[in-house]
Motif scaffolding. Structure first.
Motif, PDB file in Angstrom:
ATOM      1  N   SER C  64      44.738  44.814  38.548  1.00 43.88           N
ATOM      2  CA  SER C  64      45.646  43.708  38.245  1.00 43.88           C
ATOM      3  C   SER C  64      46.714  44.171  37.272  1.00 43.88           C
ATOM      4  N   PHE C  67      49.317  46.060  39.445  1.00 43.79           N
ATOM      5  CA  PHE C  67      50.262  45.279  40.257  1.00 43.79           C
ATOM      6  C   PHE C  67      51.063  44.311  39.406  1.00 43.79           C
ATOM      7  N   ARG C  68      50.525  43.960  38.236  1.00 47.53           N
ATOM      8  CA  ARG C  68      51.346  43.147  37.326  1.00 47.53           C
ATOM      9  C   ARG C  68      52.533  43.964  36.821  1.00 47.53           C
ATOM     10  N   TYR C  99      50.922  47.879  46.694  1.00 45.34           N
ATOM     11  CA  TYR C  99      50.849  46.576  46.038  1.00 45.34           C
ATOM     12  C   TYR C  99      49.842  45.686  46.754  1.00 45.34           C
ATOM     13  N   HIS C 106      41.628  43.950  44.405  1.00 46.29           N
ATOM     14  CA  HIS C 106      41.410  43.186  43.164  1.00 46.29           C
ATOM     15  C   HIS C 106      40.656  41.898  43.469  1.00 46.29           C
ATOM     16  N   LEU C 110      36.594  41.499  42.504  1.00 49.16           N
ATOM     17  CA  LEU C 110      36.286  40.590  41.402  1.00 49.16           C
ATOM     18  C   LEU C 110      35.483  39.400  41.890  1.00 49.16           C
ATOM     19  N   LEU C 115      31.770  38.855  40.151  1.00 48.86           N
ATOM     20  CA  LEU C 115      31.291  37.514  39.821  1.00 48.86           C
ATOM     21  C   LEU C 115      30.232  36.988  40.784  1.00 48.86           C
ATOM     22  N   GLY C 171      44.930  40.829  52.126  1.00 51.73           N
ATOM     23  CA  GLY C 171      44.439  39.695  51.341  1.00 51.73           C
ATOM     24  C   GLY C 171      42.927  39.614  51.419  1.00 51.73           C
ATOM     25  N   TRP C 172      42.299  39.090  50.359  1.00 54.14           N
ATOM     26  CA  TRP C 172      40.831  39.125  50.316  1.00 54.14           C
ATOM     27  C   TRP C 172      40.206  38.241  51.381  1.00 54.14           C
ATOM     28  N   PHE C 436      42.966  28.998  40.515  1.00 48.35           N
ATOM     29  CA  PHE C 436      41.686  29.685  40.661  1.00 48.35           C
ATOM     30  C   PHE C 436      41.461  30.772  39.625  1.00 48.35           C
ATOM     31  N   HIS C 437      42.535  31.261  39.006  1.00 48.51           N
ATOM     32  CA  HIS C 437      42.249  32.210  37.929  1.00 48.51           C
ATOM     33  C   HIS C 437      41.666  31.494  36.723  1.00 48.51           C
ATOM     34  N   GLY C 441      38.546  33.087  37.633  1.00 51.45           N
ATOM     35  CA  GLY C 441      38.796  34.364  36.977  1.00 51.45           C
ATOM     36  C   GLY C 441      38.489  34.316  35.500  1.00 51.45           C
ATOM     37  N   ILE C 452      25.977  37.162  28.396  1.00 52.72           N
ATOM     38  CA  ILE C 452      25.699  38.502  27.869  1.00 52.72           C
ATOM     39  C   ILE C 452      25.493  38.445  26.355  1.00 52.72           C
ATOM     40  N   ARG C 497      52.736  33.232  46.614  1.00 57.76           N
ATOM     41  CA  ARG C 497      51.868  34.313  46.157  1.00 57.76           C
ATOM     42  C   ARG C 497      51.984  35.495  47.104  1.00 57.76           C
ATOM     43  N   ARG C 498      51.382  36.599  46.742  1.00 58.93           N
ATOM     44  CA  ARG C 498      51.372  37.817  47.548  1.00 58.93           C
ATOM     45  C   ARG C 498      52.797  38.278  47.889  1.00 58.93           C
TER      46      ARG C 498
HETATM   47  C1  HEA Z   1      37.260  36.334  39.749  1.00 55.89           C
HETATM   48  C2  HEA Z   1      38.110  36.922  39.820  1.00 55.89           C
HETATM   49  C3  HEA Z   1      39.407  37.370  39.260  1.00 55.89           C
HETATM   50  C4  HEA Z   1      39.717  37.809  37.990  1.00 55.89           C
HETATM   51  C5  HEA Z   1      38.799  37.977  36.806  1.00 55.89           C
HETATM   52  C6  HEA Z   1      41.114  38.089  38.003  1.00 55.89           C
HETATM   53  C7  HEA Z   1      41.816  38.567  36.886  1.00 55.89           C
HETATM   54  C8  HEA Z   1      43.192  38.697  36.846  1.00 55.89           C
HETATM   55  N1  HEA Z   1      44.048  38.500  37.907  1.00 55.89           N
HETATM   56 FE1  HEA Z   1      43.547  38.039  39.822  1.00 55.89          FE
HETATM   57  N2  HEA Z   1      43.053  37.500  41.709  1.00 55.89           N
HETATM   58  C9  HEA Z   1      41.810  37.150  42.168  1.00 55.89           C
HETATM   59  C10 HEA Z   1      40.678  37.071  41.397  1.00 55.89           C
HETATM   60  C11 HEA Z   1      40.603  37.412  40.047  1.00 55.89           C
HETATM   61  N3  HEA Z   1      41.632  37.845  39.254  1.00 55.89           N
HETATM   62  C12 HEA Z   1      41.853  36.832  43.561  1.00 55.89           C
HETATM   63  C13 HEA Z   1      40.691  36.380  44.427  1.00 55.89           C
HETATM   64  C14 HEA Z   1      43.172  36.996  43.954  1.00 55.89           C
HETATM   65  C15 HEA Z   1      43.768  36.768  45.337  1.00 55.89           C
HETATM   66  C16 HEA Z   1      43.882  38.049  46.059  1.00 55.89           C
HETATM   67  C17 HEA Z   1      44.610  37.864  47.347  1.00 55.89           C
HETATM   68  O1  HEA Z   1      45.684  37.261  47.344  1.00 55.89           O
HETATM   69  O2  HEA Z   1      44.072  38.306  48.376  1.00 55.89           O
HETATM   70  C18 HEA Z   1      43.909  37.397  42.764  1.00 55.89           C
HETATM   71  C19 HEA Z   1      45.272  37.612  42.737  1.00 55.89           C
HETATM   72  C20 HEA Z   1      45.989  37.802  41.586  1.00 55.89           C
HETATM   73  C21 HEA Z   1      47.406  37.709  41.494  1.00 55.89           C
HETATM   74  C22 HEA Z   1      48.351  37.346  42.632  1.00 55.89           C
HETATM   75  C23 HEA Z   1      48.902  38.528  43.266  1.00 55.89           C
HETATM   76  C24 HEA Z   1      49.761  38.130  44.420  1.00 55.89           C
HETATM   77  O3  HEA Z   1      49.476  37.120  45.063  1.00 55.89           O
HETATM   78  O4  HEA Z   1      50.721  38.850  44.692  1.00 55.89           O
HETATM   79  C25 HEA Z   1      47.744  37.964  40.205  1.00 55.89           C
HETATM   80  C26 HEA Z   1      49.124  37.983  39.688  1.00 55.89           C
HETATM   81  O5  HEA Z   1      49.374  37.956  38.564  1.00 55.89           O
HETATM   82  C27 HEA Z   1      46.525  38.230  39.482  1.00 55.89           C
HETATM   83  C28 HEA Z   1      46.458  38.561  38.146  1.00 55.89           C
HETATM   84  C29 HEA Z   1      45.286  38.687  37.430  1.00 55.89           C
HETATM   85  C30 HEA Z   1      45.263  39.033  36.024  1.00 55.89           C
HETATM   86  C31 HEA Z   1      46.452  39.322  35.173  1.00 55.89           C
HETATM   87  C32 HEA Z   1      43.943  39.041  35.662  1.00 55.89           C
HETATM   88  C33 HEA Z   1      43.470  39.354  34.260  1.00 55.89           C
HETATM   89  O6  HEA Z   1      42.683  38.302  33.788  1.00 55.89           O
HETATM   90  C34 HEA Z   1      42.805  40.667  34.198  1.00 55.89           C
HETATM   91  C35 HEA Z   1      42.094  40.944  32.910  1.00 55.89           C
HETATM   92  C36 HEA Z   1      40.875  41.699  33.246  1.00 55.89           C
HETATM   93  C37 HEA Z   1      39.681  41.167  33.382  1.00 55.89           C
HETATM   94  C38 HEA Z   1      39.386  39.768  33.010  1.00 55.89           C
HETATM   95  C39 HEA Z   1      38.566  41.922  33.980  1.00 55.89           C
HETATM   96  C40 HEA Z   1      38.104  43.034  33.131  1.00 55.89           C
HETATM   97  C41 HEA Z   1      36.859  42.710  32.428  1.00 55.89           C
HETATM   98  C42 HEA Z   1      36.139  43.650  31.853  1.00 55.89           C
HETATM   99  C43 HEA Z   1      36.527  45.063  31.922  1.00 55.89           C
HETATM  100  C44 HEA Z   1      34.906  43.276  31.134  1.00 55.89           C
HETATM  101  C45 HEA Z   1      33.749  43.705  31.888  1.00 55.89           C
HETATM  102  C46 HEA Z   1      32.617  42.935  31.481  1.00 55.89           C
HETATM  103  C47 HEA Z   1      31.789  42.314  32.254  1.00 55.89           C
HETATM  104  C48 HEA Z   1      31.855  42.320  33.737  1.00 55.89           C
HETATM  105  C49 HEA Z   1      30.730  41.541  31.623  1.00 55.89           C
HETATM  106  N4  HEA Z   1      45.480  38.126  40.349  1.00 55.89           N
END
Ligand code: HEA
Ligand code: HEA
Ligand code: CUA
Ligand code: CU
Lengths: 359, 192, 606
Positions: C64, C67-68, C99, C106, C110, C115, C171-172, C436-437, C441, C452, C497-498
């Motif tokens: 993430s 791609f961010r 991308y 991602h 995730l 999860l 896409g997922w 959904f984030h 997320g 934990i 999105r995407r």
């Molecule tokens: C549950 C899941 C989850 C989580 C946690 C996140 C976390 C983040 N996501 Fe994500 N995201 C998805 C699930 C998730 N995402 C899904 C399903 C899609 C759609 C995909 C698709 O379109 O097909 C998506 C798509 C998506 C997009 C859209 C992209 C697009 O459509 O072009 C974006 C854009 O900003 C984004 C950003 C982020 C960011 C900045 C974080 C930040 O919060 C990241 C920060 C990092 C973390 C929170 C994780 C790291 C954690 C640790 C290292 C600790 C480890 C410890 C334990 C596991 C206990 N995500």
């Protein structure tokens, strides 16, 4: 270089945090767990209320910054879209109230009931009356939302008014093809195995007379202000989606299964330029369904014009059939036939551009 | 410890048996998913209607008989007639294999009648038959493997086993795939 | 057969020679391999799930961030990107292919690996036997298999990132025809085959795990542990398992059909397709929408599979640290049940704009909005649990409170999306991403963190460092809101999105600055997660030792085991249970453990 610098800084911050964390753990062992727990509790309790205040301020500030950039500052550009907007406001009011109240209660309780020696915990395992209250009130609120929503839903998905014009929209990787039924008002049949990028982009069946006056073009679709339009949506390859943000409409384009959508444009493109104060304003068709690597660039344009302008424009369009078989054109005999008939798919674009220029 | 637990608690079904029941629920969902997809597709255009080859009737009979032998095997085990038990297990497993072979012949028969199951000329009606029946065949195969394992165990002299749980679990599963096939058979012929 | 016998009998057949009072953690001599690698101890398997999940969280989070970078700095070039990504970032700018591959992976990892496997794999394994009073799972062997299937799925997913044509990039949700046709997108070639294999292995893993969890909860409870005395964690994990066991097979069916379409020329999902450069395909009569029904029949329950364990743990942690019983225990179970049932009946709310039959659509609107009622019950019950409590802000408690805040924020936007007429406008915009984030997320992630922090002492016999915990919490909470709250505005502007790049769009290009801001905060938040990981691993070895059996003063059974329980959990008999799990602050007592018999003069509470 900058990358190494950044990494160095991050590592440094980590080390500092780690040292502080270690030190505070030793201190807490020295002071005794009780004491340090109470201290931590005070700090976090305070942060709770701090977060609430800052958070609510942040919500307001974010709105200040970005509200102006959303679509809500201007009217929806279609009659039906206005209903979406009003529904959106109602939903915002309901969920907004719930949001503010519950967040305040949450963080306030956390702050207020932080550990204190002289408070005795209230043993309160359940209470039927309360539980009924917060089952019933949300249920009522939701019923209201459902009723409003479904009325709009059935309107949007129902039949368009009688006087609606019809346009067919076909998605392909990565662009849009439009087809107007021509003078006879009906589309000719098509079959996907006839598709040929150069000479028959939709796979029209040339034997079908109904199709001989169909007008096919790419890039820009023309619609009439105040006249309902029904789009018949399909796809040539994978799933796409006709996204019309200004009209608040959206519908998938699925290969093999035609879908429809209708709405009534309220403002011409020119008027929208004034309303939005943006001289470059365009009604854009965005593809809203992942369709491959060019998904983000699959753009179409809609030009909304008055009825007269539309008629004037339509008159200038040559049916697709005639473009492909110039010799069959009833209006213009043989002469123009040989001017590169095979570049057909580019031609309508140029034609459209010329038409725009003349308006 | 064991006695105290068992005397004071209401009698509970053995965890392994219970797990098998939940697993069967799960398998049912997979087939429910596929057969509902089948119905949805059937109601759309270009659905090819064709009769099931007769072989499927034979295979149905085979799997029904195998259920009977499985049942008898379980009874034999409980009565500690190990010789009979081994024979019946062998017969059951053999019938299972025969079932799979007959299903396969069914597919061959369809192909021979120009009903393509896969490939460019295929129709989803036939493809569905292949996928659903094929998935069921895989489950039967799993059952056969389980039977073989038990069979080998019954011969190995090292572990003398008196618990009937594994046999019962295997038996339950065997009857389950049988019932599942009957459902599918009825579904193809009269419902779907 | 008792718990005892099950542990003894794993692999072999129960021989019943050993009843009586011997405790078997003493007479299993374990080698490194049986203890840490092919372990059948539920606690070790839980840790394996957790650590594998963490590896994926780091990878998914890193994706993430990458791609961010593209979204935040669409015009900038970062030469080091080319160093790490090679041809996927020619000239220091992530390519379109890369991308979409990053976004897809991602989302997939995730949702499923972190999860689902990481969350319920960890806590169902760890907590179910400990909290219901069992020596191990119903079938420890299956439990071990469950982990190794997950591991295999991980390896396949990981290797898909190194294939020539790149990992899957559609896409997922993997909608066909895009996912079925290698000619339509390079990511749908080998990368997609591996994605499917990986997901199939993952489904097997989930099913093996789920069966075991259900059987254990229903069958292996200790004496006196009736269903209505179970801690809410167990109820939540139980419903989670039920959802998984009933919905994953349907996804599996959907995948089988997809595999046939990809490899064997069938036409389940394909119809009337002309691909540029290839021509017309022979497939006719298929329905692309059919896949979406099969996918979302899992896909929607899946989001509750992700949420319910978090809800369960949060209920427990809120109660323990408020020193007060959870409010409305039965209502909490009832609402979990309602959510679980409704989860199966709302899947088509992801498909409002696919041309769904309008009448069917209206039913799904109704059922979708109905979910807000049980959710409301849960939220208000949590709030009432805090009310007049005596709250200790342990890091676990902070994350639990954060969870409630985020669940409200993210859940409420679900109400917008669930109303089909409004969803027409918001579908597939950043509004959905924001929704959904926040609720998945971040909220579910918070539930996991809470778990934990709360159970770390039980897992490793050490404490996590509190100060780092506090920093982790506050930065993540603030950061999460800063990242995802403004995304609602992008969604309200219709920003899809995407999208790899918005600069050609007159309607969506006004958010350049905001996107840069979001990307920056995302990097900070990611860095803080690394701080947490450091805390985690450092504390396993060097953390402050736990010295009391029951550091949080909790009532539940896991705190009656030794500080470092062996395989079999309890030395001596499994304790008997005499009461529910939430007697905090009753009759003026701090807490009364579940193992304490009901006193003669104790007040009734029901
Ligand atoms: C549950 C899941 C989850 C989580 C946690 C996140 C976390 C983040 N996501 Fe994500 N995201 C998805 C699930 C998730 N995402 C899904 C399903 C899609 C759609 C995909 C698709 O379109 O097909 C998506 C798509 C998506 C997009 C859209 C992209 C697009 O459509 O072009 C974006 C854009 O900003 C984004 C950003 C982020 C960011 C900045 C974080 C930040 O919060 C990241 C920060 C990092 C973390 C929170 C994780 C790291 C954690 C640790 C290292 C600790 C480890 C410890 C334990 C596991 C206990 N995500
Ligand atoms: C953990 C995960 C999770 C959870 C819990 C939810 C919860 C909900 N979701 Fe969400 N959702 C996702 C994960 C989740 N979702 C994901 C991953 C997607 C996108 C997938 C993709 O396309 O990639 C998605 C997409 C999605 C869509 C499709 C959007 C689109 O693509 O166009 C819809 C539409 O109905 C929806 C609705 C809801 C609703 C109604 C809830 C409800 O359960 C929420 C209930 C909670 C509350 C309402 C808040 C608390 C209640 C109160 C405080 C009481 C008072 C409230 C009122 C009176 C209103 N979600
Ligand atoms: Cu076409 Cu996305
Ligand atoms: Cu959903």
């Amino acid at each position: 270089m900058t990358m190494f610098l950044t990494i160095a800084v991050i590592v440094l911050i980590f080390v500092v945090i780690f040292q502080i964390a270690k030190a505070s753990e030793y201190v807490s062992v020295l002071k005794g767990e009780e004491v340090s727990r109470k201290q931590n509790n005070k700090i976090n309790g305070f942060l709770m209320i701090g977060f609430l205040v800052l958070g609510l301020f942040g919500v307001w500030y974010c709105n200040e910054l970005y509200y102006g950039k959303t679509l809500l500052v201007h009217d929806a550009a279609s009659v039906e879209g206005a209903r979406v907007d009003s529904m959106l406001w109602v939903t915002l009011a309901v969920t907004g109230i719930v949001f503010i109240l519950t967040q305040i209660v949450l963080f306030w309780f956390a702050y207020k009931y932080q550990e204190s020696e002289n408070r005795k915990v209230f043993f309160f395992p359940h209470n039927n009356k309360l539980e009924v209250i917060w089952t019933v009130i949300p249920a009522i609120a939701l019923t209201v939302l459902v009723v409003i929503g479904l009325r709009n839903w059935f309107l949007f998905t129902g039949e368009p008014p009688q006087n609606a014009m019809v346009v067919e929209v076909t998605g392909k990787q990565f662009g849009w093809i439009y087809r107007y039924p021509g003078k006879d008002g009906s589309f000719g049949k098509k079959y996907y195995k006839n598709i040929d990028n150069a000479s028959n982009s939709l796979g029209l069946i040339w034997d079908d007379k109904l199709g001989h006056d169909d007008v096919v073009m790419e890039q820009t679709m023309y619609l009439v202000k105040g006249k309902p339009v029904k789009l018949i949506i399909g796809s040539r390859d994978v799933i796409h989606d006709v996204g019309l943000v200004h009209f608040r409409m959206k519908m998938d384009a699925v290969p093999g299964i035609p879908t429809t959508m209708w709405f009534t444009p309220k403002y011409t493109t020119k008027e929208m330029k004034e309303i939005t104060g943006n001289p470059n304003f365009q009604y854009e068709i965005s593809c809203d369904q992942m369709c491959g690597n060019g998904h983000y660039s699959m753009k179409g344009v809609i030009e909304v014009v008055d009825q007269e302008e539309f008629d004037a424009w339509m008159v200038k369009q040559k049916p697709y059939y005639v473009q492909q078989f110039p010799e069959k054109d009833p209006a213009a005999p043989k002469a123009v036939a040989d001017t590169a008939a095979k570049t057909a798919s580019v031609k309508p674009v140029e034609a459209a551009k010329k038409a725009v220029a003349k308006m | 410890m064991m006695t105290s637990v068992q005397t004071n608690e209401p009698k509970r079904i053995h965890p392994h048996k219970f797990t098998m029941w939940v697993a069967m629920g799960s398998i049912v969902m997979a087939f429910a998913g596929l057969t509902s997809a089948y119905i949805v597709k059937k109601n759309q255009s270009s659905w090819l209607e064709f009769d099931l080859p007769v072989v499927f009737w034979y295979s149905t009979a085979v799997i029904l008989i195998s259920s009977v032998t499985m049942h008898l095997a379980t009874k034999a085990f409980k009565a500690r007639e190990m010789g009979r038990y081994r024979t019946l297990m062998t017969v059951t497993a053999a019938l299972g294999v025969l079932f799979i072979v007959l299903q396969y012949l069914g597919f061959v028969n369809l192909e021979a009648n120009n009903i393509a199951l896969v490939g460019a000329k295929s129709n989803s009606a036939a493809s569905f038959l292949l996928v659903i029946t094929g998935l069921h065949m895989v489950h039967v195969l799993g059952g056969v493997i389980a039977l073989l394992v038990m069979f080998i165990r019954a011969y190995s002299s090292k572990t003398k086993t008196y618990s009937s749980v594994p046999v019962e679990v295997a038996g339950t599963y065997w009857h389950f795939v049988d019932v599942l096939w009957i459902y599918l058979f009825i579904f193809y012929n009269w419902i779907g | 057969m008792s718990n005892e016998a099950v542990v003894h009998a794993h692999g072999a057949v129960a021989t019943h020679e050993g009843h009586g009072d011997h405790h078997h953690e003493h007479h299993h001599h374990e080698t490194f391999i049986t203890k840490y690698v092919f372990s059948q101890d539920h606690k070790m398997i839980a840790k394996q799930f957790l650590i594998t999940g963490m590896v994926w969280a780091v990878l998914g989070g890193l994706m993430s961030v990458l791609f961010r970078l593209q979204l935040g700095y669409p015009d900038a070039t970062f030469p080091w990107l080319e160093d790490i990504l090679g041809k996927w970032a020619k000239g220091g700018r992530i390519t379109q292919e890369a991308y979409y591959a990053l976004v897809t992976t991602h989302g997939t990892v995730l949702v499923f690996f972190v999860l689902t496997a990481g969350l319920s794999g960890t806590f169902a394994n760890f907590l179910i036997p400990l909290q219901v009073g069992a020596r191990d799972m119903a079938s420890p062997f299956m439990n071990m298999l469950s982990y190794w299937f997950f591991f295999a799925a991980s390896i396949v997913m990981l290797s898909s990132m190194f294939v020539e044509t790149g990992p899957f990039s559609g896409g997922w949700t993997a909608y066909p025809p895009l996912s079925a046709l290698g000619d339509a997108s390079p990511g749908s070639k080998t990368g997609m085959d591996m994605w499917l294999i990986s997901m199939a292995l993952f489904v097997v893993s989930s099913l093996l795990g789920g069966l075991n969890y259900i059987a254990t909860v229903l069958n292996m409870r200790t004496k006196g542990m009736s269903m209505t005395r179970l801690p809410l964690t167990i109820w939540a994990l139980f419903f989670t398992a039920v959802l998984g066991v009933l919905s994953f097979p349907v996804l599996f069916s959907g995948f089988i059909l997809l595999i046939f379409d990809r490899n064997f020329g069938t036409s389940f999902y394909l119809s009337d397709i002309f691909i540029n450069g290839v021509g017309a395909l022979p497939n006719e009569g298929g329905s692309a929408i059919l896949y979406q029904h099969l996918f979302w029949f899992l896909g929607h329950p899946e989001v509750y599979i992700i949420l319910l364990p978090a809800m369960g743990m949060v209920s427990e942690i809120l109660s323990v640290n408020s020193r007060k019983p959870i409010f409305g225990y039965m209502a909490m179970i009832g609402s979990l049940f309602a959510i679980a049932i409704l989860a199966f009946l709302v899947w088509a709310h992801h498909m409002f704009v696919t041309g769904l039959n309008p009448f069917l659509g209206s039913i799904f609107v109704l059922l979708t909005l109905l979910i807000a009622v049980p959710s409301a019950i849960k939220v208000f019950n949590w709030l009432t649990t805090l009310w007049r409590g005596n709250i200790r802000f342990t890091p676990g408690m902070l994350f639990a409170i954060g969870f409630v805040s985020l669940f409200i924020s993210g859940g409420l936007t679900g109400i917008w999306l669930g109303n089909s007429a409004l969803d027409i406008h918001l579908h597939d915009t950043y509004f959905v991403i924001a929704h959904f984030h926040i609720v998945m997320g971040v909220a579910s992630m918070f539930g996991m963190f809470a778990g934990i922090y709360h159970w770390f002492p039980k897992m490793y016999g050490k404490y996590l460092n509190n100060t780092m915990g506090y920093i982790h919490f506050w930065v993540t909470l603030a950061g999460a809101y800063l990242i995802f709250w403004p995304m609602h505005y992008e969604g309200l502007a219709g920003m899809p999105r995407r999208y790899y790049d918005y600069s050609i769009w007159e309607s969506f290009k006004q958010f350049v600055e905001l996107n840069r801001f979001i990307s920056t905060v995302a990097m900070i938040v990611f860095a803080v997660q690394l701080l947490f990981l450091f805390n985690f691993f450092y504390s396993i070895f060097k953390g402050r030792k736990v010295t009391s059996l029951n550091p949080w003063g909790a009532t539940t059974l896991e705190w009656t085991t030794p500080i470092n329980p062996g395989h079999g959990n309890w030395v001596g008999e499994i304790p008997e249970v005499h009461r529910w799990a939430y007697d905090y602050g009753k009759d003026g007592k701090e807490f009364i453990a579940q193992t304490t018999p009901v006193g003669a003069d104790e007040s009734e509470h029901h």
